[in-house]
Motif scaffolding. Structure first.
Motif, mmCIF file in Angstrom:
data_model
loop_
_atom_site.group_PDB
_atom_site.id
_atom_site.type_symbol
_atom_site.label_atom_id
_atom_site.label_comp_id
_atom_site.label_asym_id
_atom_site.label_seq_id
_atom_site.Cartn_x
_atom_site.Cartn_y
_atom_site.Cartn_z
ATOM 1 N N THR A 5 -4.852 -5.984 6.753
ATOM 2 C CA THR A 5 -3.514 -5.695 7.280
ATOM 3 C C THR A 5 -2.966 -6.892 8.058
ATOM 4 O OG1 THR A 5 -3.963 -3.327 7.418
ATOM 5 C CG2 THR A 5 -2.172 -4.174 8.775
ATOM 6 N N ASP B 144 5.085 -5.764 0.559
ATOM 7 C CA ASP B 144 4.831 -5.777 -0.889
ATOM 8 C C ASP B 144 3.351 -5.570 -1.197
ATOM 9 O OD1 ASP B 144 7.535 -6.578 -1.948
ATOM 10 O OD2 ASP B 144 7.167 -8.286 -0.631
ATOM 11 N N ARG B 145 2.615 -5.014 -0.249
ATOM 12 C CA ARG B 145 1.161 -4.913 -0.395
ATOM 13 C C ARG B 145 0.735 -3.988 -1.520
ATOM 14 N NH1 ARG B 145 3.008 -1.664 3.497
ATOM 15 N NH2 ARG B 145 2.078 0.417 3.833
ATOM 16 N N LYS B 146 1.568 -3.010 -1.900
ATOM 17 C CA LYS B 146 1.220 -2.056 -2.955
ATOM 18 C C LYS B 146 1.648 -2.548 -4.334
ATOM 19 C CE LYS B 146 -0.297 1.079 -0.016
ATOM 20 N NZ LYS B 146 -1.752 1.402 0.074
ATOM 21 N N LYS B 147 2.388 -3.646 -4.374
ATOM 22 C CA LYS B 147 2.902 -4.156 -5.652
ATOM 23 C C LYS B 147 1.796 -4.882 -6.414
ATOM 24 C CE LYS B 147 6.998 -6.024 -5.592
ATOM 25 N NZ LYS B 147 8.107 -7.010 -5.410
ATOM 26 N N HIS B 148 1.780 -4.696 -7.729
ATOM 27 C CA HIS B 148 0.819 -5.434 -8.549
ATOM 28 C C HIS B 148 1.101 -6.937 -8.468
ATOM 29 C CE1 HIS B 148 -0.423 -1.892 -11.393
ATOM 30 N NE2 HIS B 148 -0.843 -1.740 -10.150
ATOM 31 N N SER C 162 -3.125 -4.233 -6.840
ATOM 32 C CA SER C 162 -2.230 -4.554 -5.734
ATOM 33 C C SER C 162 -2.832 -5.649 -4.861
ATOM 34 C CB SER C 162 -1.956 -3.316 -4.884
ATOM 35 O OG SER C 162 -3.111 -2.955 -4.138
ATOM 36 N N GLU D 228 -3.063 -5.617 -1.669
ATOM 37 C CA GLU D 228 -3.892 -4.990 -0.649
ATOM 38 C C GLU D 228 -5.282 -4.688 -1.176
ATOM 39 O OE1 GLU D 228 -2.987 -1.609 2.634
ATOM 40 O OE2 GLU D 228 -2.814 -0.934 0.549
ATOM 41 N N ASP D 229 -5.374 -4.118 -2.388
ATOM 42 C CA ASP D 229 -6.672 -3.748 -2.949
ATOM 43 C C ASP D 229 -7.496 -4.985 -3.297
ATOM 44 O OD1 ASP D 229 -6.117 -1.088 -2.670
ATOM 45 O OD2 ASP D 229 -5.522 -0.778 -4.766
#
Length: 296
Positions: A116, A127-131, A91, A93-94
């Motif tokens: 953040t 869309d931070r969790k999207k790959h 993601s 974020e990660d």
């Protein structure tokens, strides 16, 4: 802070001279570097970003000698190359958090707050969790800016950032660049004249490894006042006009070529004087004048 480039030259092993005695002084704010594909823009950007060595010349960023103090430069540099890779199955974020660790931001609370903030700034938070494999081209470019801003850089380089973006994504990306702080040097390297027109207060035009001009877009336009002439011609007449006049551009308008000619006086009856735009400035240096440095 200033970025000062002096007498910079680079010839590759295949004999291509990519940079020929480049001299530029770049102040804080948005700086546009315009030139066609193959002009030497990417070679210059890679050299500034410490990714390749020049054959001759010097670069200083404030008090930092860019060519000898590479680690110091990298700590204050944000770089978005024309093409960059991302891990597709992670993601945003990660990956941004991981890159922050590599930048030395070890405090987890500080790192989370920074990630953040950057996701909000680049309009990617929802869309931070999207790959990243599911991101559009424009979203990937905005992620690229987010990672470039991780270390609060004093110099940001973006190389052909809007190539291939649709109009909506292009506008989002340009708006993002325009919001960057006034204390930061942002170099926008592009062949798209509109990108520079909308964002930059200072610019340079480069072609075949040489700087043809540096100055403000406004002064460059003023210098062309009264020197751009336009005429619609039949398709079969274009080459004849090009052989007789200094034609800097031609484009089809309603099926007929419209020529722009660079001339101090009316080339011949039928030509109308027009207000120059930044595209005329660009083409007048690339196609309409002898290569020589102009400072405006």
């Amino acid at each position: 802070m200033q970025l000062i480039i002096q007498s910079l030259s680079k010839t590759y092993s295949n004999g291509v001279q990519a940079l020929k005695n480049i001299n530029l002084t770049i102040n804080s704010g948005m700086f546009g570097l315009l030139g066609p594909n193959g002009a030497g823009k990417s070679s210059l950007m890679r050299t500034i970003a410490t990714l390749q060595e020049p054959d001759a010349g010097s670069i200083t960023l404030g008090t930092i000698d860019v060519l000898s103090q590479k680690e110091a430069v990298r700590k204050t540099l944000g770089y978005l190359p024309q093409e960059f890779g991302v891990y597709p199955k992670i993601s945003a974020e990660d990956l941004l958090s991981h890159l922050a660790v590599l930048k030395g931001i070890s405090n987890s609370r500080e790192r989370k707050d920074l990630v953040t903030s950057l996701l909000h700034k680049t309009n990617l938070y929802n869309d931070r969790k999207k790959h990243l494999s599911g991101y559009s081209g424009g979203m990937k470019q905005r992620f690229g800016i987010a990672q470039a801003l991780l270390s609060n850089p004093k110099l940001i380089i973006v190389d052909e950032p809007t190539a291939g973006l649709d109009p909506a994504e292009r506008n989002r990306f340009l708006n993002l660049l325009g919001e960057l702080g006034e204390e930061t040097i942002v170099i926008l390297s592009t062949h798209i004249v509109e990108d520079v027109k909308e964002l930059c207060t200072d610019m340079a035009i480069i072609n075949k490894g040489e700087v043809l001009m540096q100055g403000s877009p406004l002064k460059a336009l003023q210098e062309l006042q009264g020197k751009i002439w336009s005429k619609r011609v039949d398709k079969g007449e274009t080459e004849s006009y090009k052989s007789r006049f200094n034609v800097i551009s031609d484009k089809l308008v309603a099926g007929k070529p419209t020529l722009h000619v660079y001339a101090p006086a009316q080339p011949e009856p039928g030509f109308e004087q027009v207000q120059p735009d930044l595209e005329d400035v660009y083409f007048s240096y690339i196609f309409g004048r002898q290569p020589q440095l102009s400072t405006l």
